[in-house]
Design a protein around this motif. Structure first.
Motif, PDB file in Angstrom:
ATOM      1  N   ASP A 176       0.866  -1.227  -0.038  1.00 36.55           N
ATOM      2  CA  ASP A 176       0.154   0.033   0.107  1.00 36.55           C
ATOM      3  C   ASP A 176       0.922   1.130  -0.026  1.00 36.55           C
ATOM      4  N   ASN A 177       1.998   1.401   0.876  1.00 42.02           N
ATOM      5  CA  ASN A 177       2.694   2.570   0.891  1.00 42.02           C
ATOM      6  C   ASN A 177       3.823   2.739  -0.206  1.00 42.02           C
ATOM      7  N   VAL A 178       4.268   1.530  -0.688  1.00 46.86           N
ATOM      8  CA  VAL A 178       5.441   1.687  -1.772  1.00 46.86           C
ATOM      9  C   VAL A 178       4.546   1.929  -3.109  1.00 46.86           C
ATOM     10  N   GLN A 179       3.553   1.119  -3.619  1.00 46.92           N
ATOM     11  CA  GLN A 179       2.674   1.249  -4.659  1.00 46.92           C
ATOM     12  C   GLN A 179       1.916   2.634  -4.710  1.00 46.92           C
ATOM     13  N   GLY A 180       1.670   2.940  -3.783  1.00 43.30           N
ATOM     14  CA  GLY A 180       0.594   4.117  -3.881  1.00 43.30           C
ATOM     15  C   GLY A 180       1.659   5.341  -3.433  1.00 43.30           C
ATOM     16  N   LYS A 181       3.065   5.171  -3.359  1.00 46.56           N
ATOM     17  CA  LYS A 181       3.826   6.244  -3.435  1.00 46.56           C
ATOM     18  C   LYS A 181       3.775   7.142  -2.050  1.00 46.56           C
ATOM     19  N   LYS A 182       3.140   6.466  -0.991  1.00 44.73           N
ATOM     20  CA  LYS A 182       3.125   7.343   0.216  1.00 44.73           C
ATOM     21  C   LYS A 182       4.246   7.471   1.110  1.00 44.73           C
ATOM     22  N   ILE A 183       5.348   6.696   0.662  1.00 43.72           N
ATOM     23  CA  ILE A 183       6.572   7.102   1.302  1.00 43.72           C
ATOM     24  C   ILE A 183       7.739   6.930   0.102  1.00 43.72           C
ATOM     25  N   LYS A 184       8.751   7.397   0.526  1.00 45.94           N
ATOM     26  CA  LYS A 184       9.840   7.624  -0.440  1.00 45.94           C
ATOM     27  C   LYS A 184      10.611   6.196  -0.063  1.00 45.94           C
ATOM     28  N   VAL A 185      10.871   5.664  -1.130  1.00 43.39           N
ATOM     29  CA  VAL A 185      11.882   4.273  -0.986  1.00 43.39           C
ATOM     30  C   VAL A 185      13.009   4.504  -2.007  1.00 43.39           C
ATOM     31  N   TYR A 186      13.956   3.499  -1.986  1.00 48.74           N
ATOM     32  CA  TYR A 186      15.179   3.884  -2.504  1.00 48.74           C
ATOM     33  C   TYR A 186      15.500   2.300  -3.362  1.00 48.74           C
ATOM     34  N   HIS A 187      16.495   2.457  -4.128  1.00 45.62           N
ATOM     35  CA  HIS A 187      17.008   1.081  -4.717  1.00 45.62           C
ATOM     36  C   HIS A 187      17.663   0.419  -3.348  1.00 45.62           C
ATOM     37  N   GLY A 235       9.905 -12.370   4.149  1.00 44.41           N
ATOM     38  CA  GLY A 235      10.854 -11.843   5.110  1.00 44.41           C
ATOM     39  C   GLY A 235      11.489 -10.500   5.005  1.00 44.41           C
ATOM     40  N   LEU A 236      12.309 -10.014   5.704  1.00 48.15           N
ATOM     41  CA  LEU A 236      12.883  -8.742   5.477  1.00 48.15           C
ATOM     42  C   LEU A 236      14.237  -8.819   5.790  1.00 48.15           C
ATOM     43  N   ARG A 237      15.065  -8.302   4.907  1.00 43.33           N
ATOM     44  CA  ARG A 237      16.668  -8.153   5.214  1.00 43.33           C
ATOM     45  C   ARG A 237      16.538  -7.085   5.854  1.00 43.33           C
ATOM     46  N   ILE A 238      17.238  -7.092   7.353  1.00 41.31           N
ATOM     47  CA  ILE A 238      17.301  -5.837   8.139  1.00 41.31           C
ATOM     48  C   ILE A 238      18.628  -5.320   8.115  1.00 41.31           C
ATOM     49  N   GLY A 239      18.991  -4.207   7.979  1.00 43.37           N
ATOM     50  CA  GLY A 239      20.112  -3.173   8.379  1.00 43.37           C
ATOM     51  C   GLY A 239      20.009  -2.535   9.678  1.00 43.37           C
ATOM     52  N   GLU A 240      20.807  -3.091  10.439  1.00 40.92           N
ATOM     53  CA  GLU A 240      20.748  -2.376  12.059  1.00 40.92           C
ATOM     54  C   GLU A 240      22.030  -2.250  12.342  1.00 40.92           C
ATOM     55  N   LYS A 254      19.233  -1.025  16.580  1.00 41.09           N
ATOM     56  CA  LYS A 254      18.262   0.163  15.922  1.00 41.09           C
ATOM     57  C   LYS A 254      18.315  -0.081  14.741  1.00 41.09           C
ATOM     58  N   VAL A 255      17.084  -0.699  14.301  1.00 36.86           N
ATOM     59  CA  VAL A 255      16.750  -0.971  12.923  1.00 36.86           C
ATOM     60  C   VAL A 255      17.109   0.760  12.210  1.00 36.86           C
ATOM     61  N   ASP A 256      17.964   0.244  10.878  1.00 34.21           N
ATOM     62  CA  ASP A 256      18.176   1.537  10.069  1.00 34.21           C
ATOM     63  C   ASP A 256      17.473   1.523   8.809  1.00 34.21           C
ATOM     64  N   TYR A 257      17.271   0.177   8.138  1.00 33.60           N
ATOM     65  CA  TYR A 257      16.339   0.179   7.067  1.00 33.60           C
ATOM     66  C   TYR A 257      16.086  -1.233   6.929  1.00 33.60           C
ATOM     67  N   PHE A 258      15.136  -1.930   6.009  1.00 33.58           N
ATOM     68  CA  PHE A 258      14.933  -3.196   5.640  1.00 33.58           C
ATOM     69  C   PHE A 258      14.674  -3.243   3.974  1.00 33.58           C
ATOM     70  N   ILE A 276      13.606   0.206   2.325  1.00 37.22           N
ATOM     71  CA  ILE A 276      12.653   1.233   3.218  1.00 37.22           C
ATOM     72  C   ILE A 276      13.478   1.551   4.545  1.00 37.22           C
ATOM     73  N   TYR A 277      13.718   2.989   4.808  1.00 36.86           N
ATOM     74  CA  TYR A 277      14.281   3.213   5.891  1.00 36.86           C
ATOM     75  C   TYR A 277      13.342   3.379   7.093  1.00 36.86           C
ATOM     76  N   ASN A 278      13.992   3.055   8.283  1.00 33.47           N
ATOM     77  CA  ASN A 278      13.092   3.250   9.470  1.00 33.47           C
ATOM     78  C   ASN A 278      12.994   4.597   9.983  1.00 33.47           C
TER      79      ASN A 278
END
Length: 283
Positions: A176-187, A235-240, A254-258, A276-278
């Motif tokens: 919903d958030n990514v396809q609807g462009k409700k949040i900014k996402v990155y490569h 699943g989610l690949r977490i960078g923390e 502290k989760v930085d992104y996933f 997607i950044y936290n």
């Protein structure tokens, strides 16, 4: 590199460089040597330091025919403590896609390699002990918590499996958030998308299939497309980022992104292609 070409092992923690990995291990070992905290087995039965030392000595003798002394055993293994099991409480915010973690217990592992090369990493692992910080901490009431914190600047990568009842609400919110462009996402590598269509294309998979032509008696290939759906996100690949309180031995994450991971076929999964950044400011 895993975010780009999947070169890292998705089932273990990565990216703690040697210096900080040893500093973390040294902090834990020094605390148990001075009986700053209690240690337990997996069943939460308290064990002694002598028990751990004997296990380490036997481990080295059986697997590497190496004799180490009782007094030097703990210092000897510090460079080889490079994996951890965690018990942690994870809180998901389905609205803004933020994730919080609270570590309740952890177990350092002794990891030794018999072979280590580009083709095969033959390792032997031994769990050392469990620490339950809230049950073991002895804190000076006059000390300032920030004075005791050791931060690890490396980004630690791991995989967080999404299971019932979290999987569908979280994956649906991602769509919903990514396809609807409700949040900014990155490569996946953190760079920005140039046009919105690049994001839309991530939710479509193309396959090449082979079709036998009865008339010609020959095989032909055809490209087919299928949509990725929320049920595919497993699943989610977490960078923390990690930090440890050297007095209480509490590890803080502290989760930085996933990066969302989806089931590619029956035997494998891959990443969706978005980071997607936290941090709401980055979203």
């Amino acid at each position: 590199q895993w975010e780009v070409d999947h070169s890292l092992n998705a089932n273990k923690y990565e990216h703690i460089t040697g210096f900080f990995r040893e500093e973390l291990a040294k902090t834990i070992i020094n605390a148990i040597k001075t009986k700053q905290v209690k240690i337990y087995d997996i069943r939460k039965r308290e064990i002694t330091l002598d028990t751990v030392i004997k296990q380490v000595i036997n481990f080295e003798k059986i697997n590497f025919n190496k004799v180490i002394g009782k007094d030097s055993a703990l210092n000897y293994i510090i460079p080889f403590i490079s994996a951890y099991d965690f018990e942690e409480a994870v809180t998901y915010n389905y609205k803004n896609l933020s994730i919080d973690k609270k570590v309740t217990a952890y177990c350092p592992y002794l990891v030794r390699y018999k072979k280590f090369n580009g083709e095969k990493n033959d390792s032997i692992q031994m769990p050392l002990f469990w620490i339950f910080p809230k049950d073991t901490m002895k804190v000076n009431p006059n000390s300032k918590p920030e004075d005791n914190i050791i931060s690890i600047p490396d980004t630690v990568l791991s995989v967080l499996q999404l299971k019932y009842p979290v999987q569908m609400p979280m994956s649906t919110s991602i769509f919903d958030n990514v396809q609807g462009k409700k949040i900014k996402v990155y490569h996946s590598d953190g760079s920005e998308f140039k046009v919105p269509k690049e994001i839309d294309d991530l939710f479509v998979i193309s396959h090449i299939i082979t079709i036998y032509n009865d008339t010609t008696g020959k095989d032909t290939t055809q490209k087919v497309f299928s949509d990725i759906v929320p049920e595919d996100i497993i699943g989610l690949r977490i960078g923390e980022n990690w930090a440890i309180n050297k007095k209480t031995l509490e590890i803080m994450k502290k989760v930085d992104y996933f990066l969302p991971l989806y089931k590619y076929d029956e035997d494998s999964y891959t990443q969706l292609g978005v980071r997607i950044y936290n941090n709401p400011k980055k979203n």
